[in-house]
Write an enzyme that holds these catalytic residues in place. Structure first.
Site, PDB file in Angstrom:
ATOM      1  N   GLY A  17       7.965  26.687   9.139  1.00 25.59           N
ATOM      2  CA  GLY A  17       8.466  26.880   7.781  1.00 25.59           C
ATOM      3  C   GLY A  17       7.839  25.943   6.754  1.00 25.59           C
ATOM      4  O   GLY A  17       8.323  25.829   5.633  1.00 25.59           O
ATOM      5  N   LYS A  76      15.870  34.463  11.494  1.00 27.90           N
ATOM      6  CA  LYS A  76      16.817  33.360  11.254  1.00 27.90           C
ATOM      7  C   LYS A  76      18.045  33.918  10.521  1.00 27.90           C
ATOM      8  O   LYS A  76      18.412  35.062  10.742  1.00 27.90           O
ATOM      9  CB  LYS A  76      16.145  32.220  10.487  1.00 27.90           C
ATOM     10  CG  LYS A  76      14.813  31.811  11.114  1.00 27.90           C
ATOM     11  CD  LYS A  76      14.253  30.547  10.541  1.00 27.90           C
ATOM     12  CE  LYS A  76      12.867  30.313  11.125  1.00 27.90           C
ATOM     13  NZ  LYS A  76      12.340  28.986  10.826  1.00 27.90           N
ATOM     14  N   GLU A 100      15.461  24.568  15.535  1.00 26.40           N
ATOM     15  CA  GLU A 100      16.596  24.434  14.601  1.00 26.40           C
ATOM     16  C   GLU A 100      17.906  24.311  15.373  1.00 26.40           C
ATOM     17  O   GLU A 100      18.815  23.586  14.977  1.00 26.40           O
ATOM     18  CB  GLU A 100      16.618  25.639  13.639  1.00 26.40           C
ATOM     19  CG  GLU A 100      15.472  25.545  12.635  1.00 26.40           C
ATOM     20  CD  GLU A 100      14.960  26.868  12.117  1.00 26.40           C
ATOM     21  OE1 GLU A 100      15.653  27.892  12.245  1.00 26.40           O
ATOM     22  OE2 GLU A 100      13.834  26.883  11.585  1.00 26.40           O
ATOM     23  N   GLU A 117       6.169  25.744  19.618  1.00 24.92           N
ATOM     24  CA  GLU A 117       6.355  25.659  18.171  1.00 24.92           C
ATOM     25  C   GLU A 117       6.404  24.198  17.731  1.00 24.92           C
ATOM     26  O   GLU A 117       7.465  23.566  17.808  1.00 24.92           O
ATOM     27  CB  GLU A 117       7.663  26.341  17.763  1.00 24.92           C
ATOM     28  CG  GLU A 117       7.714  27.810  18.097  1.00 24.92           C
ATOM     29  CD  GLU A 117       8.659  28.544  17.164  1.00 24.92           C
ATOM     30  OE1 GLU A 117       8.233  29.525  16.571  1.00 24.92           O
ATOM     31  OE2 GLU A 117       9.808  28.100  17.004  1.00 24.92           O
ATOM     32  N   SER A 154       4.353  28.791  11.022  1.00 26.51           N
ATOM     33  CA  SER A 154       3.605  29.280   9.852  1.00 26.51           C
ATOM     34  C   SER A 154       2.510  30.290  10.210  1.00 26.51           C
ATOM     35  O   SER A 154       1.443  30.300   9.595  1.00 26.51           O
ATOM     36  CB  SER A 154       3.047  28.099   9.053  1.00 26.51           C
ATOM     37  OG  SER A 154       4.105  27.266   8.602  1.00 26.51           O
ATOM     38  N   HIS A 164      15.485  27.226  20.120  1.00 26.59           N
ATOM     39  CA  HIS A 164      14.686  27.085  18.904  1.00 26.59           C
ATOM     40  C   HIS A 164      14.913  25.680  18.356  1.00 26.59           C
ATOM     41  O   HIS A 164      16.018  25.133  18.466  1.00 26.59           O
ATOM     42  CB  HIS A 164      15.109  28.149  17.875  1.00 26.59           C
ATOM     43  CG  HIS A 164      14.176  28.213  16.712  1.00 26.59           C
ATOM     44  ND1 HIS A 164      14.244  27.312  15.671  1.00 26.59           N
ATOM     45  CD2 HIS A 164      13.147  29.050  16.422  1.00 26.59           C
ATOM     46  CE1 HIS A 164      13.291  27.600  14.797  1.00 26.59           C
ATOM     47  NE2 HIS A 164      12.614  28.651  15.227  1.00 26.59           N
ATOM     48  N   GLY A 166       8.512  33.262  11.808  1.00 24.33           N
ATOM     49  CA  GLY A 166       9.677  33.243  10.925  1.00 24.33           C
ATOM     50  C   GLY A 166       9.367  33.941   9.610  1.00 24.33           C
ATOM     51  O   GLY A 166       9.455  35.158   9.490  1.00 24.33           O
ATOM     52  N   GLY A 167       8.964  33.154   8.612  1.00 25.00           N
ATOM     53  CA  GLY A 167       8.791  33.652   7.246  1.00 25.00           C
ATOM     54  C   GLY A 167       7.998  34.948   7.136  1.00 25.00           C
ATOM     55  O   GLY A 167       8.417  35.880   6.441  1.00 25.00           O
ATOM     56  N   ASN A 173      11.269  36.251  13.948  1.00 30.19           N
ATOM     57  CA  ASN A 173      12.557  35.553  13.959  1.00 30.19           C
ATOM     58  C   ASN A 173      13.083  35.497  12.524  1.00 30.19           C
ATOM     59  O   ASN A 173      12.607  34.714  11.716  1.00 30.19           O
ATOM     60  CB  ASN A 173      12.354  34.132  14.526  1.00 30.19           C
ATOM     61  CG  ASN A 173      13.605  33.286  14.415  1.00 30.19           C
ATOM     62  OD1 ASN A 173      14.712  33.821  14.282  1.00 30.19           O
ATOM     63  ND2 ASN A 173      13.441  31.976  14.472  1.00 30.19           N
TER      64      ASN A 173
HETATM   65  C1  PEP Z   1      10.155  30.182  13.608  1.00 29.27           C
HETATM   66  O1  PEP Z   1      11.132  30.573  13.000  1.00 29.27           O
HETATM   67  O2  PEP Z   1      10.229  30.043  14.824  1.00 29.27           O
HETATM   68  C2  PEP Z   1       8.922  29.905  12.863  1.00 29.27           C
HETATM   69  C3  PEP Z   1       7.833  29.599  13.517  1.00 29.27           C
HETATM   70  O3  PEP Z   1       8.984  29.982  11.478  1.00 29.27           O
HETATM   71  P1  PEP Z   1       7.739  30.094  10.450  1.00 29.27           P
HETATM   72  O4  PEP Z   1       6.853  31.190  10.970  1.00 29.27           O
HETATM   73  O5  PEP Z   1       8.377  30.446   9.137  1.00 29.27           O
HETATM   74  O6  PEP Z   1       7.040  28.774  10.453  1.00 29.27           O
END
Ligand code: PEP
Length: 253
Positions: A175, A13, A99, A169, A215, A97, A236-237, A11
């Site tokens: 993040g 973002k 966010e 999640e 993460s 999500h 995400g990251g 993802n």
């Molecule tokens: C996400 O964007 O759904 C996520 C889990 O981000 P990260 O892996 O950066 O924690």
């Protein structure tokens, strides 16, 4: 070992410019493992979707949207409809999500409408659920997640639930660099499977894929994916760099 195929979804973002997005798919599209081993998905910003779908045609890399509206068309300035995504060849869509739940009012009811709309257009929804830190500390994780899962899946057919991907999640792990331990993550994913068994059937619960997100990175993905009820990762990251994404896909294959 269960028979569920793992799904690794990156993802992005609101990150990357077009050139960077194209470079990423050029670097990864011929290296991800075949679709019968693992599903590899990149969830990209709307403006890049047509280009990325074109560039990945005939490869094992799938392109997803990060959101959509539930309505077909109309006076919804700034929104993107399910038919628009399907029309350009998008195959998956992330829904609810955290966010979006926090900042854009994606309530459980809205997520449910979006899930129904996704199936009406043959898009596979990746439905996100998860608790805040306060809810975890108040021992409410299971009830919060149960409410979110039941609401999101309400009114879907058995086949649709089976084809849905649920992403657990925990919000405190997104993040932040704080990963849930694999046991913590698996405990909630097992609970989600029980909720699906209760709401739909044991067979559907056994088939539905449940990802963990929060993460996830190459250093912890193996342990997470080794858990009995974790069928992939929403990342995400660590999905922003091609090398790291490829390592995650490799772990899932
Ligand atoms: C996400 O964007 O759904 C996520 C889990 O981000 P990260 O892996 O950066 O924690």
């Amino acid at each position: 070992m269960n028979m569920r195929k793992k799904v690794i979804a990156g993802n992005w973002k609101m990150n990357k410019l077009l050139g960077e997005a194209v470079q990423f798919v050029e670097d990864t599209k011929d290296k991800v493992a075949s679709k019968d081993k693992v599903e590899s998905v990149v969830c990209a910003p709307f403006p890049y979707l047509p280009t990325l779908v074109e560039k990945t045609k005939g490869t094992n890399l799938e392109i997803a949207a990060q959101n959509m509206h539930f309505e077909e068309s109309g006076a919804f300035t700034g929104e993107v409809s399910p038919s628009m995504l399907a029309d350009i060849g998008v195959t998956y869509v992330v829904l609810g999500h955290s966010e979006r739940r926090e900042m854009f009012d994606d309530t459980d009811g809205v997520v449910n409408k979006k899930a129904k709309a996704a199936f009406a257009h043959h898009l596979t929804p990746i439905i996100c659920v998860g608790e805040t830190l306060d809810q975890r500390e108040a021992n409410e994780t299971k009830s919060v997640v149960e409410t979110q899962v039941k609401a999101a899946l309400e009114g879907l057919s058995e086949d649709q639930v089976k084809e849905s991907i649920i992403a657990y999640e925990p919000i405190w792990a997104i993040g932040t660099g704080k990963t849930a331990t694999s046991e913590q993550a698996n405990e909630v994913c097992t609970h989600i499977r029980e909720v699906v068994a209760d709401a739909v059937s044991a067979a559907v619960a056994d088939a539905v894929r449940i990802q963990y997100g929060g993460s996830v990175k190459p250093a912890n993905v193996d342990e997470l994916l080794a858990q009995s009820d974790i069928d992939g990762a929403l990342v995400g990251g660590a999905s922003l760099e091609a090398d790291s994404f490829l390592q995650l896909v490799e772990a899932g294959s």
